[in-house]
Every structure is written in structure tokens, then in C-alpha cells.
Design an enzyme around this catalytic site. Structure first.
Site, PDB file in Angstrom:
ATOM      1  N   HIS A   1      42.666  39.457  38.468  1.00  0.00           N
ATOM      2  CA  HIS A   1      41.218  39.280  37.616  1.00  0.00           C
ATOM      3  C   HIS A   1      41.244  37.877  37.030  1.00  0.00           C
ATOM      4  CE1 HIS A   1      40.971  43.949  37.482  1.00  0.00           C
ATOM      5  NE2 HIS A   1      40.697  43.365  38.759  1.00  0.00           N
TER       6      HIS A   1
ATOM      7  N   PRO B   1      35.504  35.658  46.150  1.00  0.00           N
ATOM      8  CA  PRO B   1      36.568  34.500  45.661  1.00  0.00           C
ATOM      9  C   PRO B   1      37.821  34.277  46.335  1.00  0.00           C
ATOM     10  CG  PRO B   1      36.618  36.880  44.675  1.00  0.00           C
ATOM     11  CD  PRO B   1      35.626  36.960  45.619  1.00  0.00           C
TER      12      PRO B   1
ATOM     13  N   SER C   1      35.860  29.227  46.563  1.00  0.00           N
ATOM     14  CA  SER C   1      35.361  30.425  46.762  1.00  0.00           C
ATOM     15  C   SER C   1      34.237  30.406  47.497  1.00  0.00           C
ATOM     16  CB  SER C   1      35.127  31.161  45.471  1.00  0.00           C
ATOM     17  OG  SER C   1      36.281  31.170  44.784  1.00  0.00           O
TER      18      SER C   1
ATOM     19  N   HIS D   1      33.347  45.738  44.954  1.00  0.00           N
ATOM     20  CA  HIS D   1      34.034  45.579  46.124  1.00  0.00           C
ATOM     21  C   HIS D   1      35.147  46.819  46.328  1.00  0.00           C
ATOM     22  CE1 HIS D   1      36.242  42.037  44.422  1.00  0.00           C
ATOM     23  NE2 HIS D   1      37.002  42.962  44.180  1.00  0.00           N
TER      24      HIS D   1
ATOM     25  N   GLU E   1      36.327  31.968  36.161  1.00  0.00           N
ATOM     26  CA  GLU E   1      36.509  30.909  36.787  1.00  0.00           C
ATOM     27  C   GLU E   1      35.100  29.807  36.687  1.00  0.00           C
ATOM     28  OE1 GLU E   1      38.434  30.602  40.846  1.00  0.00           O
ATOM     29  OE2 GLU E   1      36.410  29.571  41.443  1.00  0.00           O
TER      30      GLU E   1
ATOM     31  N   ALA F   1      40.347  36.691  49.734  1.00  0.00           N
ATOM     32  CA  ALA F   1      41.158  35.881  50.602  1.00  0.00           C
ATOM     33  C   ALA F   1      42.267  36.975  51.225  1.00  0.00           C
ATOM     34  CB  ALA F   1      42.027  34.950  49.906  1.00  0.00           C
ATOM     35  N   GLY F   2      42.710  37.878  50.601  1.00  0.00           N
ATOM     36  CA  GLY F   2      43.711  38.784  50.876  1.00  0.00           C
ATOM     37  C   GLY F   2      44.876  38.293  50.770  1.00  0.00           C
TER      38      GLY F   2
ATOM     39  N   HIS G   1      35.555  38.113  37.892  1.00  0.00           N
ATOM     40  CA  HIS G   1      36.365  38.889  38.472  1.00  0.00           C
ATOM     41  C   HIS G   1      37.065  40.021  37.787  1.00  0.00           C
ATOM     42  CE1 HIS G   1      39.275  39.973  41.958  1.00  0.00           C
ATOM     43  NE2 HIS G   1      38.392  40.783  42.003  1.00  0.00           N
TER      44      HIS G   1
ATOM     45  N   HIS H   1      35.810  40.753  51.178  1.00  0.00           N
ATOM     46  CA  HIS H   1      35.654  40.550  49.547  1.00  0.00           C
ATOM     47  C   HIS H   1      36.591  39.481  49.071  1.00  0.00           C
ATOM     48  CE1 HIS H   1      39.529  42.296  49.165  1.00  0.00           C
ATOM     49  NE2 HIS H   1      39.336  42.657  47.902  1.00  0.00           N
TER      50      HIS H   1
END
Lengths: 147, 482
Positions: free
Chosen positions: B205, B379, B386, B330, B208, B407-408, B236, B405
Site C-alpha cells: 500500500h 499502479p 503506473s 480490485h 504516490e 504489475a504482479g 492504494h 490490476h
């Protein structure tokens, strides 16, 4: 991490890699010890356990349909105490354990960002790949934490 | 184990897991050829197949290009269930109910803010509690107030003066999921939430401050109020301990319910109940309550973001122009109307690490975006960038209006810590012009850029497969992390 090299019977726990989250493998010579070591393993994810002082005791009772679910309930209750009172246990003592019921004491103190290291936040212990096994007379548990 | 899963290439961006064994439908994964080895490395494909075994699933068991190994559902998983035989699963939403992202625009240019970024990051850090177990000392909610927050969502915060009515028009579901019943939220959950409203939490979280680096679609960017070098803010976070507790409470309910209704589970974490059962309805009402808490949380944080900008830049709200572009959830399950086999049908769409991406003209796309499509906020990691996208007709027909949702993760946290060892990540980022402040060093090290897939590769697949459309790329300047 050195614990991992001492072999499963002597080590209390070990952290396992998981892409997004974190797994714990926990050992104990009895189910009671397994639950006590699980408490230590969880605290060690959140902070440096050795810096916690034994200033406060929490009495904890949790219930679940079986021993594996009880382990998840136990860890999630410890996370609940942390969220609500900022309490973190350093030592754990199981006073009574059946497959559906656990009574235990946690000794530790309130987390203080000035004194204690902030490591990894844990959202919850999950049921994914959850397992408790009796191996060669000892007990081993695997539980995955959602971070 | 995962490598045994059969995968058939459909086209450049689509891969199918053929229906086999207990699967009730096929799996459909959005990914590029290049992503596959990593995806096959963990158990996420098995998880897509597991979801396909659940009763009442409509369409395919879907995975977005940021797919990775979760618990129960894969992260990046989307699955819709019909209301008659279908199920709802707390594991298909996750512990952080309505974890989501909001994006604010400003009237400010990068050049005005860049020299003050360190001050701004410090102000944000002191005004928004973040880190392990972060709580607000100045705001402890009573049970009746918490109930109101859970009923009204972001509207509660606006009613209390934290934001404007205009904000509400720019939030998914106007910041209030209907059908929330706070009575179904346990005391334990409320204990955890009472001093966590307006806190960021930890892990991935963040808040930014960034700027618009590149614009791909001038017309849509214009409609979203975005221009090159403009300062933007991303928030986030989710429902904090309250949501985690609701999930945990209802997983226990669902473990029993699955047995009661004779639902066979390939993984206990997939436990669920029929949408038509009391257990299913109760979970949805409790989940909505937690989701509303999360909308209120992001709304409160937005208020303190605005205050921090005012403090540091000594400017008024009009000059700053910190307006909400959009706020998306998300991690959520929603009852939505979709076209299934040519017929309009209500389904429960689970989005576990996936974003709604509704097209232009859709009744649930906010008025301001009827011509562009609903904004989608993706993001990336704190060192890269982002993306802002918009929803498409293709998403609506193919993925129940869903897209990726984030980058993973690509690296486990252990591996990330190992990679960061002996390096000063804060200083490295500062050298690239990105000021990062976090509550703990561990969180920053675990969140290093290298630990994530390049979000651009994820977005390229979503854009290429036309399940959303690129609008702009944002670059971070200052980040506060939990």
C-alpha cells in the site's frame, strides 16, 4: 534462517518462499509444542522477537472444527490482538489442546515503533495448502500467510 | 505440478486451459508468450483450473495478465457465477476486501513540485499513519459511527467534511456498495477497524505523488483532465483489519456451508456457499460493509493528501485543483448484469486482483466518462511507472468487464530481501529522482522494482487483447509506503 539447517526435529520453524505471500513450516514434538512454535513463527515475521520483553500476559481461547483450522484460528487471533491492542507475543504456552479447542497464554508486550523493528505485515493466515502431519513421532505444519 | 496443466494458444494474447476432469468450464489466461515460463513456474494455472470446478460458473475461469499464485483463487483471477446455482467465495475476493486505487489530478506542473517533493513526502508521511498496525490517535470510531461508515462508504466521509459531493461521482459504485449490513460484521472486525479509518497500512500500500510522463490518447486524456508533466497522486489501500477479519470470519462460515450444500472443494481456501443461500447472502452483505469502509478509508486519506499539499505549497484548494479522476476496487465480488450466451443475466463477478473496465455508454460508467469509458488505474512498482487506461466493449463481452490490476510480483519477498541486501534502496531511488519514505526498511526492500513484473508488459497485453485501452503513463516523484 539458521534454524533450517538444524534439521526438522530441532528447528522450531522455517519461512518458505511464495511469490506473493509467505509460507511457514513449523515443527514440534507434540501438537502443543507445534502451536507454541507457530506463535513464535508468526511474531518473527512481524518483528524481531528477541527485542520483545515479557511484560504482559494474554489468555487466549480459540475454537475450530478441526486441528488444522484451529491452527489458522490461533494465528488469526494473534493477528487480531496485534491489530486491536498492538500486542505481540514472544513466548507461548499451550494449556489445553483438543482438535476443536485451544487454550493458551501469550507473553509479550505492546509494539512500540521506537523500540521494535517493523518487519513484514501479515493480513491473515490462510487455509490454502494448510497441513498438519505426524512424521516420525514429531509434528509438522504448513500454513500460508497472506501479506 | 503447474507445468502439467495443458495450455493451448488461442492468439497472441490468449491461452486456454481446456476443460478437463472436474472443470465445469475452460480456463482463459491473458498473457504474452514471454510471460508464460514465469506463470508456469508457480501454481497459478492450477488455481485457474480449480476455480473452473465451482458450481454455477458462467463463461470461462479467467486470469488477467498480472496473474500469479494466490491462495484459493489466483491473483488476477476473474470468475462470474449465476445467481441460481452459482456460488460466492470470500477467497475469491481476498482478505483485503475492496483493496483499490484512486487517482487525483492537479493544476500543478512537475517543475513547480519537484523541488518541494521531499517536504511533501514528509508532510504526507506525518499526516497519514502508515506501517505495521498503523492507527489514528485522533479518530477512534464508536460502534454506531462505524456502522454508519459501513453503510454509507465514501459518502460518510464527505458528509463529515472530508471531501466533496463531486468526489463521490468519481468512485466505482459512487463509493457505496449497495446492500451492506453492518449487523453482519463481527465485533472482532469492528474492534480492528475502529482506529484504522484513514490509515494506509503496510505491504504494497502507498500514496504516490507523480507526474504524467507520456500520453497515448490525447482525446481521452483530455476528457480525464490529464496533460503532460502534470502532477498526479495515487492512493492504494483497502479495508485494513476490519476487512481481513470479515474475510476470516466468513471463510469459517463457508467451510461449514460448503459441506452443508455438498460443494466439492479442490482447495479449502475456495470454500463458498450458493449465492441463493443465507450464508452466501450474509457474506455479500458483510463484504459490502467492509468494502464501504475501504471507500471511506481512501476518501479520508484523500482529505489528508489535500491538506498536505495545502500545507507545503501554501496554496488553496482552487489553485491546487486536487480533483478525483476515479477510484476503483480490485478485490471485490459484485452483482452485475452481463450478456451471457446472448442473454442479459445477473451474475456475481469475483475480481481478485482485477479491475472493472466498463466501456463507454455503460450505465455504470460514471457520467463524466460516458464517452471515454471507465478509467482503469494500474499502479506499478515504486521505481518505475503506473498506467491509466479506460474500459472497452471487448472487456464487457469477454471478461465480464474486467482487466489487470497491477504489475504482479515476480520475486518472493525472501528473494527481494536477498536482492536488496547490502544496498540502500532509498538512496538508489533518490538518485533516480524518487523520494521514498516508509515506516520500515523491510517493507521498502521487499517492494524493490526488481521484485515486480514490468507493469508495462502487463498493460501491453491488456491493451493488445483490447480488454482496456492505454491513455497515459505516470512516473513517481515521491512515495510513502507502509
Amino acid at each position: 534462517m539458521t534454524a533450517a539447517f538444524r534439521g526438522p526435529r530441532k528447528a522450531k520453524y522455517r519461512q518458505l518462499s511464495h511469490t506473493a505471500d509467505l509460507g511457514l513450516r513449523i515443527w514440534g514434538s507434540t501438537p502443543e509444542e507445534l502451536f507454541e512454535n507457530a506463535g513464535e513463527a508468526l511474531t518473527a515475521v512481524l518483528t524481531d522477537r528477541r527485542r520483545l520483553r515479557l511484560r504482559h500476559i494474554e489468555e487466549i481461547t480459540v475454537e475450530a472444527p478441526d486441528l488444522e483450522a484451529l491452527l489458522v484460528a490461533w494465528l488469526n487471533h494473534l493477528l487480531y490482538l496485534y491489530d486491536v491492542d498492538a500486542f505481540l507475543g514472544r513466548e507461548f504456552k499451550v494449556q489445553g489442546l483438543s482438535p476443536q479447542h485451544l487454550k493458551a497464554l501469550a507473553r509479550g508486550e505492546t509494539y512500540d515503533p521506537q523500540r521494535h523493528e517493523s518487519k513484514t505485515a501479515v493480513k491473515a493466515a490462510t487455509y490454502h495448502h494448510l497441513e498438519i502431519a505426524n512424521l516420525n513421532g514429531g509434528w509438522q505444519a504448513t500454513v500460508i500467510l497472506d501479506l | 505440478m503447474a507445468s502439467q496443466i495443458k495450455l493451448r494458444q488461442v492468439d497472441e494474447y490468449r491461452w486456454e486451459i481446456p476443460r478437463e476432469g472436474k472443470m465445469r468450464t475452460r480456463g482463459l489466461i491473458f498473457a504474452s508468450q514471454k510471460m508464460l515460463p514465469k506463470i508456469r513456474d508457480d501454481q497459478s494455472l492450477q488455481q485457474v483450473a480449480n476455480v473452473a470446478t465451482l458450481p454455477g460458473i458462467e463463461g470461462a475461469s479467467l486470469a488477467m495478465p498480472d496473474i500469479h499464485w494466490g491462495y484459493g483463487f489466483p491473483i488476477g483471477g476473474v470468475a462470474a457465477f449465476n445467481l441460481e446455482e452459482g456460488v460466492v467465495s470470500p477467497g475469491g475476493v481476498g482478505y483485503d476486501i475492496n483493496c483499490g486505487v484512486r487517482l487525483l489530478r492537479t493544476h500543478l506542473q512537475r517543475a513547480e513540485v519537484a523541488p518541494r517533493i521531499e517536504e511533501l513526502v514528509n508532510a504526507l508521511f506525518s499526516n497519514i499513519p502508515s506501517g505495521l498496525g498503523s492507527r489514528r490517535k485522533d479518530l477512534k470510531l464508536t460502534v454506531p459511527t462505524l456502522h454508519e461508515v459501513m453503510r454509507l462508504g465514501a459518502g460518510w466521509a464527505v458528509k463529515k467534511g472530508f471531501g466533496t459531493k463531486e468526489d463521490l461521482a468519481h468512485i466505482e459504485a459512487q463509493g457505496q456498495i449497495p446492500g451492506a449490513d453492518p449487523e453482519l460484521v463481527s465485533e472482532h472486525a469492528m474492534d480492528r477497524g475502529k482506529d484504522q479509518l484513514g490509515t494506509l497500512g503496510s505491504g504494497n500500500h502507498f500514496v504516490e505523488v507523480g507526474y504524467v510522463l507520456e500520453i497515448y490518447d490525447d482525446q481521452v486524456a483530455g476528457a480525464l483532465g490529464l496533460f503532460k508533466d502534470q502532477i498526479t497522486v495515487i492512493v492504494h489501500t483497502g479495508s485494513r483489519g476490519l476487512g481481513h477479519q470479515v474475510c476470516d470470519d466468513y471463510i469459517k462460515v463457508m467451510l461449514k456451508a460448503a459441506q452443508k450444500y455438498g460443494i466439492e472443494l479442490p482447495d479449502r481456501q475456495l470454500c463458498c456457499a450458493p449465492l441463493s443461500s443465507p450464508e452466501g447472502k450474509q457474506y455479500l452483505a458483510a463484504m459490502a460493509a467492509a468494502a464501504n469502509f475501504a471507500f471511506a478509508n481512501r476518501q479520508m486519506i484523500t482529505h489528508w493528501v489535500r491538506e498536505s499539499f495545502e500545507q507545503v505549497l501554501q496554496m488553496g484548494p482552487k489553485d491546487l485543483g486536487l480533483e478525483l479522476i476515479y477510484d476503483v476496487a480490485h478485490n471485490i465480488a459484485k452483482i452485475e448484469e452481463h450478456l451471457v450466451n446472448g442473454k442479459k443475466k445477473k451474475v456475481c463477478v469475483h475480481r481478485k486482483g482485477a479491475t472493472r473496465a466498463f466501456p463507454p455508454g455503460h450505465p455504470e460508467t460514471p457520467a463524466a466518462y460516458q464517452k471515454t469509458g471507465q478509467p482503469v488505474l494500474i499502479p506499478g512498482d515504486m521505481g518505475r511507472y503506473s498506467f491509466v487506461l479506460v474500459g472497452t466493449e471487448q472487456a464487457l463481452t469477454e471478461t465480464f468487464g474486467s482487466t489487470c490490476h497491477g504489475a504482479g510480483r515476480e520475486m518472493s519477498r525472501h528473494m527481494a530481501l536477498k536482492t536488496a541486501k547490502g544496498r540502500n534502496i532509498v538512496r538508489e531511488l533518490a538518485a533516480q529522482g524518487i523520494i521514498v519514505k516508509g515506516a520500515g526498511r523491510a517493507t521498502i526492500d521487499e517492494e524493490i522494482s526488481e521484485a515486480y513484473k514490468d507493469v508495462e508488459s502487463v498493460v501491453e497485453v491488456a491493451h493488445g487483447a483490447r480488454i482496456s485501452r492505454k491513455v497515459a503513463k505516470l512516473k513517481p516523484l515521491g512515495v510513502i509506503k507502509g
